[in-house]
Design a protein around this motif. Structure first.
Motif, PDB file in Angstrom:
ATOM      1  N   PHE A   1       0.869  -1.171   0.000  1.00  0.00           N
ATOM      2  CA  PHE A   1       0.000   0.000   0.000  1.00  0.00           C
ATOM      3  C   PHE A   1       0.908   1.224   0.000  1.00  0.00           C
ATOM      4  O   PHE A   1       1.706   1.408   0.912  1.00  0.00           O
ATOM      5  N   CYS A   2       0.814   2.057  -1.048  1.00  0.00           N
ATOM      6  CA  CYS A   2       1.681   3.227  -1.201  1.00  0.00           C
ATOM      7  C   CYS A   2       0.852   4.506  -1.261  1.00  0.00           C
ATOM      8  O   CYS A   2      -0.132   4.579  -2.006  1.00  0.00           O
ATOM      9  N   PHE A   3       1.278   5.519  -0.515  1.00  0.00           N
ATOM     10  CA  PHE A   3       0.586   6.802  -0.540  1.00  0.00           C
ATOM     11  C   PHE A   3       1.530   7.894  -0.051  1.00  0.00           C
ATOM     12  O   PHE A   3       2.578   7.616   0.547  1.00  0.00           O
ATOM     13  N   ASN A   4       1.162   9.142  -0.306  1.00  0.00           N
ATOM     14  CA  ASN A   4       1.918  10.254   0.250  1.00  0.00           C
ATOM     15  C   ASN A   4       1.071  10.969   1.288  1.00  0.00           C
ATOM     16  O   ASN A   4      -0.158  10.925   1.263  1.00  0.00           O
ATOM     17  N   ALA A   5       1.748  11.594   2.259  1.00  0.00           N
ATOM     18  CA  ALA A   5       1.048  12.208   3.381  1.00  0.00           C
ATOM     19  C   ALA A   5       1.802  13.440   3.848  1.00  0.00           C
ATOM     20  O   ALA A   5       2.983  13.639   3.529  1.00  0.00           O
ATOM     21  N   VAL A   6       1.106  14.266   4.640  1.00  0.00           N
ATOM     22  CA  VAL A   6       1.707  15.462   5.223  1.00  0.00           C
ATOM     23  C   VAL A   6       1.571  15.353   6.748  1.00  0.00           C
ATOM     24  O   VAL A   6       0.542  14.918   7.259  1.00  0.00           O
ATOM     25  N   ASP A   7       2.622  15.726   7.460  1.00  0.00           N
ATOM     26  CA  ASP A   7       2.640  15.694   8.917  1.00  0.00           C
ATOM     27  C   ASP A   7       1.956  16.947   9.441  1.00  0.00           C
ATOM     28  O   ASP A   7       2.373  18.071   9.141  1.00  0.00           O
ATOM     29  N   LYS A   8       0.917  16.776  10.256  1.00  0.00           N
ATOM     30  CA  LYS A   8       0.132  17.915  10.743  1.00  0.00           C
ATOM     31  C   LYS A   8       0.983  18.912  11.524  1.00  0.00           C
ATOM     32  O   LYS A   8       0.717  20.125  11.503  1.00  0.00           O
ATOM     33  N   ASP A   9       2.006  18.414  12.216  1.00  0.00           N
ATOM     34  CA  ASP A   9       2.823  19.276  13.066  1.00  0.00           C
ATOM     35  C   ASP A   9       3.828  20.099  12.275  1.00  0.00           C
ATOM     36  O   ASP A   9       4.518  20.953  12.852  1.00  0.00           O
ATOM     37  N   LYS A  10       3.911  19.850  10.963  1.00  0.00           N
ATOM     38  CA  LYS A  10       4.880  20.583  10.144  1.00  0.00           C
ATOM     39  C   LYS A  10       4.213  21.393   9.039  1.00  0.00           C
ATOM     40  O   LYS A  10       4.861  21.830   8.103  1.00  0.00           O
ATOM     41  N   ILE A  11       2.909  21.592   9.172  1.00  0.00           N
ATOM     42  CA  ILE A  11       2.177  22.398   8.196  1.00  0.00           C
ATOM     43  C   ILE A  11       2.428  23.876   8.466  1.00  0.00           C
ATOM     44  O   ILE A  11       2.309  24.340   9.602  1.00  0.00           O
ATOM     45  N   ASP A  12       2.770  24.599   7.427  1.00  0.00           N
ATOM     46  CA  ASP A  12       2.926  26.054   7.492  1.00  0.00           C
ATOM     47  C   ASP A  12       1.665  26.673   6.904  1.00  0.00           C
ATOM     48  O   ASP A  12       1.457  26.625   5.691  1.00  0.00           O
ATOM     49  N   ASN A  13       0.816  27.247   7.746  1.00  0.00           N
ATOM     50  CA  ASN A  13      -0.461  27.784   7.284  1.00  0.00           C
ATOM     51  C   ASN A  13      -0.303  28.943   6.308  1.00  0.00           C
ATOM     52  O   ASN A  13      -1.254  29.293   5.610  1.00  0.00           O
ATOM     53  N   GLY A  14       0.880  29.531   6.255  1.00  0.00           N
ATOM     54  CA  GLY A  14       1.090  30.658   5.361  1.00  0.00           C
ATOM     55  C   GLY A  14       1.496  30.283   3.950  1.00  0.00           C
ATOM     56  O   GLY A  14       1.558  31.139   3.064  1.00  0.00           O
ATOM     57  N   LEU A  15       1.758  28.992   3.728  1.00  0.00           N
ATOM     58  CA  LEU A  15       2.201  28.553   2.405  1.00  0.00           C
ATOM     59  C   LEU A  15       1.029  28.104   1.554  1.00  0.00           C
ATOM     60  O   LEU A  15       0.072  27.512   2.044  1.00  0.00           O
ATOM     61  N   SER A  16       1.114  28.369   0.256  1.00  0.00           N
ATOM     62  CA  SER A  16       0.138  27.867  -0.710  1.00  0.00           C
ATOM     63  C   SER A  16       0.815  27.766  -2.057  1.00  0.00           C
ATOM     64  O   SER A  16       1.905  28.312  -2.269  1.00  0.00           O
ATOM     65  N   VAL A  17       0.175  27.044  -2.971  1.00  0.00           N
ATOM     66  CA  VAL A  17       0.699  26.929  -4.330  1.00  0.00           C
ATOM     67  C   VAL A  17      -0.318  27.522  -5.293  1.00  0.00           C
ATOM     68  O   VAL A  17      -1.521  27.517  -5.032  1.00  0.00           O
ATOM     69  N   LYS A  18       0.181  28.031  -6.416  1.00  0.00           N
ATOM     70  CA  LYS A  18      -0.684  28.703  -7.389  1.00  0.00           C
ATOM     71  C   LYS A  18      -0.188  28.392  -8.785  1.00  0.00           C
ATOM     72  O   LYS A  18       1.022  28.348  -9.025  1.00  0.00           O
ATOM     73  N   HIS A  19      -1.114  28.140  -9.695  1.00  0.00           N
ATOM     74  CA  HIS A  19      -0.742  28.060 -11.098  1.00  0.00           C
ATOM     75  C   HIS A  19      -1.939  28.457 -11.962  1.00  0.00           C
ATOM     76  O   HIS A  19      -3.082  28.425 -11.511  1.00  0.00           O
ATOM     77  N   SER A  20      -1.652  28.857 -13.174  1.00  0.00           N
ATOM     78  CA  SER A  20      -2.695  29.273 -14.114  1.00  0.00           C
ATOM     79  C   SER A  20      -2.622  28.403 -15.358  1.00  0.00           C
ATOM     80  O   SER A  20      -1.561  27.874 -15.714  1.00  0.00           O
ATOM     81  N   ALA A  21      -3.749  28.242 -16.013  1.00  0.00           N
ATOM     82  CA  ALA A  21      -3.825  27.448 -17.241  1.00  0.00           C
ATOM     83  C   ALA A  21      -4.919  28.028 -18.127  1.00  0.00           C
ATOM     84  O   ALA A  21      -5.872  28.655 -17.637  1.00  0.00           O
ATOM     85  N   LYS A  22      -4.767  27.804 -19.415  1.00  0.00           N
ATOM     86  CA  LYS A  22      -5.731  28.328 -20.380  1.00  0.00           C
ATOM     87  C   LYS A  22      -6.452  27.184 -21.060  1.00  0.00           C
ATOM     88  O   LYS A  22      -5.851  26.179 -21.444  1.00  0.00           O
ATOM     89  N   GLN A  23      -7.754  27.324 -21.213  1.00  0.00           N
ATOM     90  CA  GLN A  23      -8.561  26.353 -21.947  1.00  0.00           C
ATOM     91  C   GLN A  23      -9.474  27.136 -22.875  1.00  0.00           C
ATOM     92  O   GLN A  23     -10.322  27.911 -22.417  1.00  0.00           O
ATOM     93  N   ALA A  24      -9.276  26.948 -24.196  1.00  0.00           N
ATOM     94  CA  ALA A  24     -10.014  27.744 -25.193  1.00  0.00           C
ATOM     95  C   ALA A  24      -9.772  29.226 -24.883  1.00  0.00           C
ATOM     96  O   ALA A  24      -8.638  29.658 -24.833  1.00  0.00           O
TER      97      ALA A  24
END
Length: 247
Positions: free
Chosen positions: A137-160
């Motif tokens: 059984f393989c999966f990826n996970a994030v440790d709750k104690d190491k979450i930085d609430n100030g971080l986020s990811v952003k990207h843009s894409a075009k469709q038509a």
């Protein structure tokens, strides 16, 4: 907006939202880990499979692959992408399989969609039950104690003629077994912008807690969250790949 509404209403845009994800690299990395730790079988099941891109890569690599998800519109797209695969509408916390499989995957941190630690434990138990001897059984996970609430990811894409901007980030209050995945989707067309905001309640666990849940069922190996190389987890980073061999 409910948890399911965002993905149901925007299921046709899901692949656009994930356009920057290297599904092939992720699938190849897990296949290598399966070769190292698993049995010689090729029966594969992808939990929270979405529109099926990982399933497609496993099929193309010689696996008999299928998936499950809780959103039928996603599964409809997956079935179109992978007509030779079997997809079922199931909750990954309490799923069943008609025949045991050799490999179960859960990509894109989807293991956290379990609603609380009790449901997460049920998911782990279901995966153990669904695997053949020597299966993994393989999966990826994030440790709750190491979450930085100030971080986020952003990207843009075009469709038509439409431009989409996607933002996502983890948020953890610092206590309890719930964390949130905060999402924002903007669609700009002909100068007008529509915005969808949603917050998914997801299970929060530390890696110590997660390993304790897994150990009764599996031999647990933890690796750095890097799909290009196989490197043991440094015990410091807050993201990791878990490889769990059925006991």
């Amino acid at each position: 907006m409910s948890v399911n509404a965002l993905y149901t209403d925007l299921s046709g845009y899901y692949d656009l939202m994930c356009v920057d994800i290297d599904y092939q690299a992720q699938s190849n990395a897990i296949r290598r880990l399966h070769q190292l730790f698993g049995n010689d079988g090729t029966a594969h099941l992808d939990l929270a499979c979405g529109t099926g891109p990982h399933v497609r890569h496993f099929i193309d690599s010689g696996y008999t692959s299928g998936g499950l998800d809780i959103n039928q519109p996603m599964l409809d797209i997956a079935a179109s992408r992978c007509p030779e695969a079997q997809f079922t509408l199931q909750d990954m916390s309490t799923f069943d399989v008609s025949e045991p499989v050799d490999l179960i995957t859960c990509f894109l941190y989807s293991i956290h969609y379990s609603d609380g630690v009790e449901k997460l434990d049920a998911c782990i138990s279901s995966a153990h039950r669904a695997l053949k001897s020597g299966g993994i059984f393989c999966f990826n996970a994030v440790d709750k104690d190491k979450i930085d609430n100030g971080l986020s990811v952003k990207h843009s894409a075009k469709q038509a003629d439409d431009i989409f901007t996607f933002r996502s980030g983890w948020h953890y209050s610092g206590h309890g077994e719930r964390q949130a995945l905060r999402l924002s989707i903007e669609k700009t067309s002909a100068g007008a912008t529509q915005v969808w905001n949603d917050e998914h309640s997801m299970v929060a666990v530390s890696f110590v807690e997660l390993t304790a849940l897994l150990t009764p069922y599996f031999e647990v190996h933890v690796f750095e969250h890097n799909y290009e190389t196989i490197t043991p987890w440094d015990t410091v980073s807050g993201n990791a790949i878990f490889v769990c061999v059925k006991r």
